[in-house]
Motif scaffolding. Structure first.
Motif, PDB file in Angstrom:
ATOM      1  N   LEU A  30      -9.900  18.552   0.417  1.00  0.00           N
ATOM      2  CA  LEU A  30      -8.585  17.959   0.589  1.00  0.00           C
ATOM      3  C   LEU A  30      -8.614  17.006   1.768  1.00  0.00           C
ATOM      4  O   LEU A  30      -8.102  15.898   1.707  1.00  0.00           O
ATOM      5  CB  LEU A  30      -7.542  19.065   0.815  1.00  0.00           C
ATOM      6  N   GLY A  33     -10.255  13.852   0.694  1.00  0.00           N
ATOM      7  CA  GLY A  33      -9.413  13.003  -0.140  1.00  0.00           C
ATOM      8  C   GLY A  33      -8.402  12.245   0.677  1.00  0.00           C
ATOM      9  O   GLY A  33      -8.175  11.058   0.488  1.00  0.00           O
ATOM     10  N   HIS A  84     -10.974  13.548 -10.286  1.00  0.00           N
ATOM     11  CA  HIS A  84     -10.703  14.673  -9.404  1.00  0.00           C
ATOM     12  C   HIS A  84     -10.518  14.126  -7.996  1.00  0.00           C
ATOM     13  O   HIS A  84     -10.572  12.904  -7.776  1.00  0.00           O
ATOM     14  CB  HIS A  84     -11.856  15.682  -9.453  1.00  0.00           C
ATOM     15  N   GLU A  85     -10.291  14.986  -7.022  1.00  0.00           N
ATOM     16  CA  GLU A  85      -9.937  14.514  -5.690  1.00  0.00           C
ATOM     17  C   GLU A  85     -11.044  13.735  -4.995  1.00  0.00           C
ATOM     18  O   GLU A  85     -10.775  12.957  -4.087  1.00  0.00           O
ATOM     19  CB  GLU A  85      -9.522  15.688  -4.817  1.00  0.00           C
ATOM     20  N   PRO A  89      -8.353  10.011  -4.991  1.00  0.00           N
ATOM     21  CA  PRO A  89      -7.798  10.714  -3.832  1.00  0.00           C
ATOM     22  C   PRO A  89      -6.347  11.142  -3.948  1.00  0.00           C
ATOM     23  O   PRO A  89      -5.923  12.074  -3.264  1.00  0.00           O
ATOM     24  CB  PRO A  89      -7.974   9.693  -2.702  1.00  0.00           C
ATOM     25  N   ALA A  92      -5.627  14.873  -4.266  1.00  0.00           N
ATOM     26  CA  ALA A  92      -5.889  15.838  -3.192  1.00  0.00           C
ATOM     27  C   ALA A  92      -4.662  16.721  -2.959  1.00  0.00           C
ATOM     28  O   ALA A  92      -3.565  16.242  -2.697  1.00  0.00           O
ATOM     29  CB  ALA A  92      -6.253  15.103  -1.906  1.00  0.00           C
ATOM     30  N   SER A 182      -7.927  20.544  -8.259  1.00  0.00           N
ATOM     31  CA  SER A 182      -8.246  19.156  -7.943  1.00  0.00           C
ATOM     32  C   SER A 182      -9.726  18.930  -7.715  1.00  0.00           C
ATOM     33  O   SER A 182     -10.177  17.805  -7.553  1.00  0.00           O
ATOM     34  CB  SER A 182      -7.473  18.713  -6.689  1.00  0.00           C
TER      35      SER A 182
END
Length: 231
Positions: A30, A33, A84-85, A89, A92, A182
């Protein structure tokens, strides 16, 4: 995409992060991201992002991702293109990812399960043969075997052992898969080959009721197979 993250960024599955509050929203992936979306340094933050940072990420990241134009992961039997993250981004902290899967005739999605995510599979074209194995609260296993066609939706619950294959010999199979995580799919994927290689051969042989020599042809290298083909 211009704001894709390096492949070596760590990933963390946050299936329940938002519901747990700001303290649970963090994690290396996270942070990565958010960092990419803000065009900051590519190092992982030392502190957990706050809920306001996650919200701000939604306003400064692009909301468009060209899924079928993404660089595919190529396997023996098909391809996998994901959002995906790490490469999109804006995802995220949003508990969501999507994949476009194409299986050539003979293609098989390796039997596997996802410990912390469920998935919804929308069938775009072709015919898929599905098998899902769930838990057995009544003392017996329930195996659900069926075919799915274009326009059908298949739900694979979190933790259920499952796989699908291209049931046709004259056309590819195409699906769009949505996960409630994510993180990249392979970060929440335990495949059959890896599972078998995580146990000593004599233990596996005892469970299967066969001599150890019967397992000699099983590859010993532990790596994700993800998509293979019928031999």
């Amino acid at each position: 995409m211009s704001d894709d993250l390096p492949e070596d960024q760590p990933t963390v599955n946050r299936r329940s992060a938002l519901g747990a509050g700001a303290a649970a929203l963090g994690g290396a992936a996270l942070g990565a991201g958010l960092t990419a979306a803000a065009a900051c340094a590519d190092t992982t933050p030392s502190t957990l992002p706050s809920a306001s940072e996650v919200d701000a990420n939604l306003n400064r990241s692009t909301h468009l991702f060209h899924l079928t134009a993404a660089s595919p992961d190529r396997f023996d039997g098909g391809t996998l293109q994901g959002a995906h993250e790490q490469n999109f981004p804006v995802l995220a902290g949003q508990n969501g990812a999507a994949y476009f899967v194409r299986l050539e005739p003979g293609g098989i999605r390796e039997p596997h399960w996802h410990p912390t995510a469920w998935e919804l599979n929308y069938h775009i074209s072709g015919t898929a043969k599905w098998t899902l194995l769930g838990t057995h609260p009544d003392g017996s296993y329930r195996t659900d075997v069926f075919e799915a066609h274009a326009g059908d939706l298949v739900f694979a619950p979190q933790g259920f052992f499952h796989y699908f294959e291209n049931a046709r010999t004259d056309a590819p199979l195409e699906l769009l898969i949505v996960f409630n995580t994510s993180a990249p799919e392979t970060s929440d994927d335990i495949g059959l080959l890896a599972a078998m290689n995580s146990m000593p051969r004599d233990v596996t042989a005892s469970v299967l009721g066969v001599p150890v020599s019967a397992l000699a042809a099983i590859p010993t290298e532990i790596k994700p197979v993800v998509i293979t083909t019928r031999h």
